[in-house]
Design a protein around this motif. Structure first.
Motif, PDB file in Angstrom:
ATOM      1  N   GLU A  76      13.112   0.113 -34.037  1.00  0.00           N
ATOM      2  CA  GLU A  76      11.846   0.554 -33.441  1.00  0.00           C
ATOM      3  C   GLU A  76      10.677   0.270 -34.394  1.00  0.00           C
ATOM      4  N   ALA A  77      10.862   0.568 -35.674  1.00  0.00           N
ATOM      5  CA  ALA A  77       9.817   0.285 -36.667  1.00  0.00           C
ATOM      6  C   ALA A  77       9.598  -1.223 -36.787  1.00  0.00           C
ATOM      7  N   MET A  78      10.672  -1.973 -36.745  1.00  0.00           N
ATOM      8  CA  MET A  78      10.549  -3.437 -36.835  1.00  0.00           C
ATOM      9  C   MET A  78       9.817  -3.987 -35.611  1.00  0.00           C
ATOM     10  N   ARG A  79      10.131  -3.450 -34.432  1.00  0.00           N
ATOM     11  CA  ARG A  79       9.462  -3.905 -33.212  1.00  0.00           C
ATOM     12  C   ARG A  79       7.966  -3.612 -33.285  1.00  0.00           C
ATOM     13  N   LYS A  80       7.602  -2.398 -33.707  1.00  0.00           N
ATOM     14  CA  LYS A  80       6.185  -2.031 -33.798  1.00  0.00           C
ATOM     15  C   LYS A  80       5.444  -2.896 -34.810  1.00  0.00           C
ATOM     16  N   ALA A  81       6.132  -3.330 -35.855  1.00  0.00           N
ATOM     17  CA  ALA A  81       5.504  -4.143 -36.905  1.00  0.00           C
ATOM     18  C   ALA A  81       5.648  -5.647 -36.644  1.00  0.00           C
ATOM     19  N   HIS A  82       6.353  -6.003 -35.575  1.00  0.00           N
ATOM     20  CA  HIS A  82       6.596  -7.409 -35.247  1.00  0.00           C
ATOM     21  C   HIS A  82       7.344  -8.131 -36.377  1.00  0.00           C
ATOM     22  N   ILE A  83       8.319  -7.442 -36.944  1.00  0.00           N
ATOM     23  CA  ILE A  83       9.142  -7.998 -38.016  1.00  0.00           C
ATOM     24  C   ILE A  83      10.535  -8.262 -37.455  1.00  0.00           C
ATOM     25  N   THR A  84      11.017  -9.472 -37.641  1.00  0.00           N
ATOM     26  CA  THR A  84      12.346  -9.828 -37.146  1.00  0.00           C
ATOM     27  C   THR A  84      13.376  -9.702 -38.260  1.00  0.00           C
ATOM     28  N   GLU A  85      14.637  -9.784 -37.875  1.00  0.00           N
ATOM     29  CA  GLU A  85      15.717  -9.794 -38.864  1.00  0.00           C
ATOM     30  C   GLU A  85      15.566 -10.997 -39.789  1.00  0.00           C
TER      31      GLU A  85
END
Length: 170
Positions: free
Chosen positions: A124-133
């Motif tokens: 969820e935090a990655m999605r909000k920050a637009h950070i991928t694996e």
């Protein structure tokens, strides 16, 4: 004194519309603006033009846009330099307030996000920050680590956009 004023106006093309400035006017304006901008940036802090928060970058872009108008003659010369100084002082004041007030700092500079905790990605935090694996693995490689997220104790997306990583102890 009047001759000095006239000479300065003539050399900088202060009474001319921007389309009538020649290379000499613009070169001298560039020199004066460069010196003035260096002095202004020394009044401000080192982060102003360094790698910092979105606020720092934004004010840097606006500063550059404003001082460029003094060179090209798209705005009055001295008032433009004064406006540039106001931007630097505004940045300094906002930074000083943010230093003293965590809430204000968070409001104007943003806050960090935890992306990984104990080897588990926080989607969820990655999605909000637009950070991928892939972005996380890149950050691991850039920091000289194995690109294995399960070895990460903690990864933060910092306010300046960097990803900081603390790996698990072996």
């Amino acid at each position: 004194m009047e001759q000095l004023k006239y000479g300065l106006e003539w050399a900088l093309g202060l009474g001319l519309d921007g389309k009538y400035l020649n290379a000499g006017h613009m070169s001298l304006r560039a020199l004066v603006v460069f010196v003035a901008a260096v002095i202004m940036l020394r009044i401000g802090d080192k982060r102003f033009m360094g790698k910092s928060t979105a606020l720092d970058v934004f004010l840097g872009i606006v500063f550059g846009s404003v001082v460029s108008r003094a060179i090209t003659g798209n705005a009055p010369f001295f008032p433009t330099l004064v406006a540039s100084l106001v931007l630097v002082l505004l940045h300094w004041v906002l930074s000083a307030i943010a230093f003293r007030s965590h809430g204000f700092g968070r409001a104007v500079k943003g806050s960090e996000r935890v992306l990984v905790r104990d080897g588990e990605m926080r989607w969820e935090a990655m999605r909000k920050a637009h950070i991928t694996e892939h972005d996380l693995k890149e950050a691991l490689r850039v920091n000289g680590k194995q690109p294995d997220v399960t070895r990460v104790a903690l990864a933060h997306l910092e306010r300046n956009g960097d990803i900081s990583i603390i790996t698990k102890s072996d």
